[in-house]
Write a protein that holds these residues in place. Structure first.
Motif, mmCIF file in Angstrom:
data_model
loop_
_atom_site.group_PDB
_atom_site.id
_atom_site.type_symbol
_atom_site.label_atom_id
_atom_site.label_comp_id
_atom_site.label_asym_id
_atom_site.label_seq_id
_atom_site.Cartn_x
_atom_site.Cartn_y
_atom_site.Cartn_z
ATOM 1 N N PHE A 74 10.218 27.193 -14.849
ATOM 2 C CA PHE A 74 9.368 28.365 -14.650
ATOM 3 C C PHE A 74 9.385 29.212 -15.918
ATOM 4 C CE2 PHE A 74 10.914 26.737 -10.736
ATOM 5 C CZ PHE A 74 9.831 26.785 -9.857
ATOM 6 N N ILE A 75 8.193 29.614 -16.336
ATOM 7 C CA ILE A 75 8.109 30.392 -17.581
ATOM 8 C C ILE A 75 7.667 31.818 -17.258
ATOM 9 C CG2 ILE A 75 7.182 30.437 -19.922
ATOM 10 C CD1 ILE A 75 6.359 27.539 -19.553
ATOM 11 N N ILE A 76 8.446 32.752 -17.738
ATOM 12 C CA ILE A 76 8.123 34.175 -17.520
ATOM 13 C C ILE A 76 8.113 34.890 -18.865
ATOM 14 C CG2 ILE A 76 9.077 34.262 -15.178
ATOM 15 C CD1 ILE A 76 11.601 35.589 -16.431
ATOM 16 N N PRO A 77 7.459 36.042 -18.922
ATOM 17 C CA PRO A 77 7.512 36.802 -20.173
ATOM 18 C C PRO A 77 8.962 37.204 -20.481
ATOM 19 C CG PRO A 77 5.871 37.728 -18.657
ATOM 20 C CD PRO A 77 6.671 36.731 -17.886
ATOM 21 N N GLY A 78 9.243 37.375 -21.742
ATOM 22 C CA GLY A 78 10.549 37.914 -22.118
ATOM 23 C C GLY A 78 10.751 39.246 -21.411
ATOM 24 N N LEU A 436 9.384 34.828 -24.366
ATOM 25 C CA LEU A 436 9.361 34.237 -23.032
ATOM 26 C C LEU A 436 10.702 33.638 -22.659
ATOM 27 C CD1 LEU A 436 9.245 30.943 -23.502
ATOM 28 C CD2 LEU A 436 6.848 31.471 -24.066
ATOM 29 N N VAL A 437 10.844 33.393 -21.382
ATOM 30 C CA VAL A 437 12.074 32.804 -20.868
ATOM 31 C C VAL A 437 11.682 31.628 -19.973
ATOM 32 C CG1 VAL A 437 14.229 33.202 -19.616
ATOM 33 C CG2 VAL A 437 13.113 35.094 -20.820
ATOM 34 N N VAL A 438 12.366 30.486 -20.130
ATOM 35 C CA VAL A 438 12.157 29.351 -19.245
ATOM 36 C C VAL A 438 13.350 29.273 -18.297
ATOM 37 C CG1 VAL A 438 11.810 26.864 -19.108
ATOM 38 C CG2 VAL A 438 10.903 28.148 -21.070
ATOM 39 N N LEU A 439 13.017 29.280 -17.008
ATOM 40 C CA LEU A 439 14.076 29.264 -15.992
ATOM 41 C C LEU A 439 14.080 27.938 -15.250
ATOM 42 C CD1 LEU A 439 13.297 32.790 -14.468
ATOM 43 C CD2 LEU A 439 15.154 32.220 -16.057
ATOM 44 N N ASP A 440 15.249 27.551 -14.783
ATOM 45 C CA ASP A 440 15.333 26.309 -14.008
ATOM 46 C C ASP A 440 14.836 26.504 -12.584
ATOM 47 O OD1 ASP A 440 16.383 24.858 -16.103
ATOM 48 O OD2 ASP A 440 18.479 25.281 -15.543
ATOM 49 N N ARG A 441 14.980 27.732 -12.081
ATOM 50 C CA ARG A 441 14.601 27.967 -10.689
ATOM 51 C C ARG A 441 13.587 29.105 -10.598
ATOM 52 N NH1 ARG A 441 19.944 26.822 -10.552
ATOM 53 N NH2 ARG A 441 20.592 28.994 -10.373
#
Lengths: 479, 479, 479, 479
Positions: A74-78, A436-441
């Motif tokens: 999952f990609i979210i803004p920084g 941005l941040v890539v999350l595993d969940r």
């Protein structure tokens, strides 16, 4: 109102240094922070520092781009964390003494701890201006990897950290209490390093002199102004720092210099009311209120006018801790309760909330002290620590009833908009900086998922998280 | 605005008791307190409680009148001393503990010490309402000889004597400091006895509730209302107790109940400005200003509008004492200097000043304590004592440049006018109550001459000065 | 060693007043306090003040004697409570201020509360000599009904109640802490009233001067001398007040004047050791030991030599309270534990223990203060109150393993023997003064049965328990 | 008793480093420190580290020796300053915090400041053992130029610098006072660094355990032992730290390990008496006495037995300063007076005095703090600073009546003898180490002449005084 600081200029500074690179993040779910539904199996293309494309799997990936498969992620803004104290470890005074002359390094260490955990921008309220400028310059120039800094320097009208304005809020202690233990000359010096001619002495000056000082300070390198609303001294939270007319004058002068004004420490509905009337742009500690929660009218007003409201909700377990440990210290408990009710009311009313954490770094000695005093929980839920403070905020917001998408936006787009940085920051949209941040969940399925970090990218560069912090001062283990 | 308290009713109360007498004071110089030139070799005729004739030697003396030859002497109106604390010996707390349940007796003792030295009316700011009512009743009924009492009870918005609002102004001490030495239950009890539902808790209440409490308090037997202007707590003198809108509301409600409002503790020009705008009738501590003297504009405003200004000038020797003893306690000295400048400016501008002394009675233990702390001078020039506090005020006013006649009027007619008591009090005119003092030496030739008392008369009765006080509590010698 | 005070003289004083009466208590179980088995269905005959016969039902009852049937009840000697503070309510200082000049009345009120609950003799350690003499005289003369008083006045070597020797044992507070709240002159005055030239100034005097002062004090009306062993100031309990040679000198001088010497506050084994070597007659606080329990050798020594040991065991629930409330105040908890171990060891070893309670009267304000501080339990198990303090002691002794008969003797005969009063007091034997208590339930079957009081008799007079106290000062309800 | 530390071993360490040189000082007046009359126009020949010849102008100068003409100048032994605190800047705590981990550098800086002004040996009482060992090693190895160090580490029985034993001697402040300002963990850490298992916890241990700890400490690298005599806590100076038997045990154990014992802080005659009886070798603060000066008998005893007595006389102007500034702090002034009387009496009686200065280095912040508190005079006469502390001692000794030659010997030979270092140090005699100072003016003609330094030589090397200190930490100017 013109942009607070010319990002362009900053970017130009660091552009030369690193080789421009194209990166494509492929296959992840993109939660762009705009409020729109997530894009599944999406693609984000980054060229050098900026996002050049955001789309579904049909998006075109430039030849030569480095492709990173983030399928299932999952990609979210920084994240943009506000209300932090970049040099905030002031009581006990060990830290300020030990690192006198090196406060810029402390600020950088904090910004690294935050970046490591997905925070790409920190908005600092209150700190020693010149040290923060030094830290910001080093970060902007790319000399050290760390979260981007925005800050106000001193809170206008407040005295420094070794003054009655910051010491002893709970216990009635004051500067006199510190004198046997710490030299007065040191205290005077550090106070001046923070106040920079816009401290509590303003309360005694004529309007003309106040204008002059605000003008000078607004043009001295700070990103915005923080204005003290309620008095920040023991037993005096009910009192306003400045008379309404003086508030207006300060806001006017700051706006003239192109600076936004953050109203800080609104300890009562009256204080918020005055601040709004004075033209303050953003209100911090919107959820504080000595002597009972805000009236429904006040909450409705804030929501209706979409005034940016920085709030610091407590987690349920932090509240429980306060109730157990701090019984007997009467003024504090009703305050904790009132804050909880204010947070819930503001969330329910749809106010424009900003993630404000009170995050800071603390030495092992300081942390132990506050644990002994029954304030700090060992995991940072009460005395908030940069690097986890945003996680606890997101957890608390969820517990107080904030919808997952609203919480994400309070931690990204709302902050960018409030500070007029939304052309560059806050969302995953074409043209924005590639923070941005890539999350595993999936963070929309539970606030704890913000902790499942896979990648942190700031301005198109993937951060080597293991290398942070590059120097351990406050984060060094107990001696 | 109707009269504050119906003197008629009071007089009716005591009329029956004593036999009505006619007295003629013959041959003295009459300084009537009206501003007119003295009448030499004059005659004043008193019938029962009131003056029935004032004139030169040609005035007709009723047959059967008791004639007293006061040739070579000087007759002035009974002095009206304001800004006194009828139960003011609160720190150290010995007195409040020792005489708990007998505060009315302390108030009477103070009123006797004042009457003995020529003060026929005392205006008390701040005190325990119910005890003062009891004392006032006893005095009005003629049960005890003492100066007439007018008072406000609590200062609206201030907490009690054992609270942060009254303890430790100089040294930052507070309620916690007292807890080892004194029981908290006692402190709570005495605070409530003073605050009577209009204490600092008002700061946290909604406007409607504030109105209700002010209404109730204004109708509970107090003569007028005292409203806290600047905060009365350590380090917080710059802050206003109430927001401008709340001030207005309080004044409005008090006026609706037929009570004048005295603004108390104006520690800054801003505070005076707000008070004037809110419609406050009389301003106390007009000469206080934290952080420098008042601006010329402020002084001009007060003078031009003839707003009653209660001031507490220091004698030159008291100022010298402060400079010598208190150097090092930085915030205090500039304050002393600012006060001197304010006093001189207000006097020179022709403001309508009132004699406010801060007079109170103190036990020998208390007095010794304040001497040890370097505050009290042995003769009462700094810690003001009822019975001499007015002498020092008149001395100080003279030293600060006030004309002799102006000083006399500040101590008589101005007070009567400010409190709307001038139909009965303040001058030696036909119809007024026969409150007067006969002096051996001319008070217009030197303030020290106010001490040369020959006769004190209150409401037509000559006071047996040697019999005062009738009970020695605080005036008892050191054990 | 001659008798401490001539009881004969005292008795002569009061003999004339009341009509001599003969009383026979018939049918009760007599527990004589001698250690012999109880006499069932016994008879005690009293003639005026003394017991003239004790026996079984066959004993002859004089004609004309008033016969009281106490069948099914239990008769014990009047209890003798030691280690009490007859003017012990000194912190917070409210009481000492409020009742300055009336301390004798406070002592009498305490002695009445004790008598009401079966204590016919109180041995007071530490108090203002002249006030205690006044109280003792009134009691001895029969002017007021109250427990008989024996006392030492000041503890030699200790400063007064408003000094570092008595304030702030736990928290490091001292005289300076009290100065804002209480006048220094009062503190000096009350300290002198207690110390009477044998206070802490002795520590700085030459041996000759010390002898002189001890001589004078021993002959000034006190019943015995109390000698400070360990220092009674914060953090200094490990230190001895006097060097061994000076201790010896003081004991010698006291003995020469015919006074026993009680060693007070032995905070360590070393202190007990020194005291024993110096010839001290009775040791108080034998169960105190800073830094760990007494060694087995020390316990064995005390038991073997049958040195009178006054102990103050805590009840189990009091200990539990301390553990819960006072955690964190590190020095106190090990002390509580050490005391428990010392009590058990001394009891098991068969030491000659005396019932010492720390009993005193406290105002409602004081009691509330100590409850707020977490020290006082509402029923007086921690802050001991005269009238119940002996019940808690007997309860605690039972819980610590003391046999029922031993506990009774610790509260009667042991005290009489230690103070050389056993010809008159401490047992129900022919010739002794008729001090006794009739209980409804058997005290040897449970300490709580001491509370089942039916009759209290002192010197042959049955006490009207409902009439006590005759004046409520400290026992008045909360205001 | 064997030599404290093998100088031979030390010398061997550094011998290799530098080239051995022969130097002849020719033509000066030699004051050898032996008590013999000065040798005019004398010659001193140094070969490498030691003096090989001392004589008049007829003495033979080796060929190849570097000859230095010191005609008209005066040669004295290198001064030996005792009673210094090598890490003594502990209150306020800024310095201990700021330089945590670098205390050895602070000790070296102090030793350099002393050497620069003619002090070639420093005897340190109280300090953090391991840091001092590190500093001593660096100095002994010749790695840094500085005065030679002898030290005891902790004072046996005293707690560390952040404890009640060292904080707040005057004002009753204690560890609790410091807790808001400084973390408890830091305080605990620094206390342990000083106490090293021989702190105040010894007071609670059994004799066997005390022996064991003293044994271990005596063999851990300290040069001698310092034993606390009087308690070093507020209000407790009258009390002895250890019981007489425990003192004896400690001295015995130290002697067994070949260490001299210095008795530290004798605050009363009794304390000196006990120390002498216990076999203590040297007594520090021989001139302290709480509660009046020493008796003539005590002074006579010390003089007769020539027990080494370290004294710290005040200059007349320092005494005047104390009298002016500290009036009101009652316990201090009589103490200052008593000290003056003791100094004069000991000097007059011919006691064997040692120059003990209380010298230490203080940061500019600390110095300013103590000036604000009215204690420090700007020139170091009251708060003694290494580098001038010995000059003020010599000045004070002269003012108190000490003969010039006696003063020189108190600062050289007496120290060497007391510490059994006189084979190597303390006089200018053949075979001694070449520690010496060349002065421009005659020190026997006025103590101020000790300041007229021309050359400082330590172990045969001429010191480059301008290069000292080599690193400015505490001696850096105010920030």
């Amino acid at each position: 109102m013109k942009a607070i600081r010319t990002l362009a200029a900053v970017l130009a500074l660091s552009a030369g240094g690193a080789h421009a690179e194209q990166i494509a993040l492929v296959g992840g779910t993109i939660i762009a922070g705009t409020g729109s539904p997530p894009i599944e199996r999406g693609v984000i293309v980054i060229d050098d520092k900026r996002i050049v494309a955001v789309g579904d799997r049909s998006a075109k990936i430039p030849a030569g781009a480095r492709t990173i498969d983030v399928s299932g992620k999952f990609i979210i803004p920084g994240l943009m964390e506000t209300g932090v104290y970049l040099v905030g470890d002031y009581e006990p005074a060990d830290t300020l003494i030990r690192y006198e002359g090196r406060y810029d390094e402390l600020a950088i260490e904090g910004a690294q701890m935050a970046l490591k955990e997905g925070v790409t921008t920190l908005v600092g309220i209150w700190g020693p201006r010149d040290d923060l400028i030094k830290a910001r310059t080093l970060i902007d120039e790319g000399a050290v990897p760390a979260a981007r800094l925005y800050f106000s320097g001193n809170v206008v009208g407040y005295d420094g950290p070794m003054s009655v304005d910051f010491l002893g809020d709970d216990a009635g202690m004051a500067i006199e209490t510190f004198e046997p233990a710490i030299s007065r000359t040191f205290m005077d010096r550090v106070n001046k390093r923070f106040t920079q001619d816009v401290g509590s002495e303003l309360l005694l000056l004529e309007p003309g002199e106040i204008r002059q000082r605000i003008h000078a300070y607004a043009n001295s390198g700070v990103d915005f102004l923080a204005l003290g609303l309620s008095a920040h001294r023991p037993w005096a939270h009910q009192f306003s720092v400045f008379a309404p007319t003086t508030q207006q004058l300060i806001v006017e002068e700051a706006h003239r210099a192109g600076r936004l004004v953050v109203g800080f420490s609104a300890f009562s509905s009256q204080a918020i009311d005055d601040a709004v009337k004075a033209g303050v742009d953003i209100i911090y500690n919107c959820d504080f209120s000595v002597g009972g929660a805000h009236s429904p009218q006040m909450v409705a007003l804030l929501a209706k006018r979409q005034i940016p409201c920085a709030i610091t909700p407590n987690t349920d377990s932090a509240e429980k801790h306060y109730r157990q440990q701090l019984r007997g210290t009467e003024p504090l408990l009703p305050f904790i309760d009132g804050m909880a009710r204010n947070d819930q009311a503001l969330i329910q009313a749809g106010a424009m909330t900003l993630m404000a954490t009170n995050g800071a770094l603390y030495s092992a000695d300081t942390f132990a002290t506050w644990q002994q005093r029954g304030v700090a929980m060992s995991d940072g839920q009460t005395l908030k620590v940069l690097g986890s403070s945003h996680f606890w905020w997101l957890q608390a917001a969820q517990e107080k009833g904030m919808a997952p998408m609203a919480a994400l936006m309070a931690a990204t787009r709302n902050v960018a908009r409030a500070f007029r940085l939304d052309k560059d920051l806050g969302t995953l949209e074409r043209g924005r900086l590639a923070d941005l941040v890539v999350l595993d969940r999936n963070p929309l399925e539970g606030a704890e998922n913000y902790r499942s970090i896979s990648i942190v990218m700031k301005e198109g560069r993937i951060i080597d998280r293991d290398a942070l912090p590059t120097q351990k001062l406050l984060t060094a283990p107990a001696r």
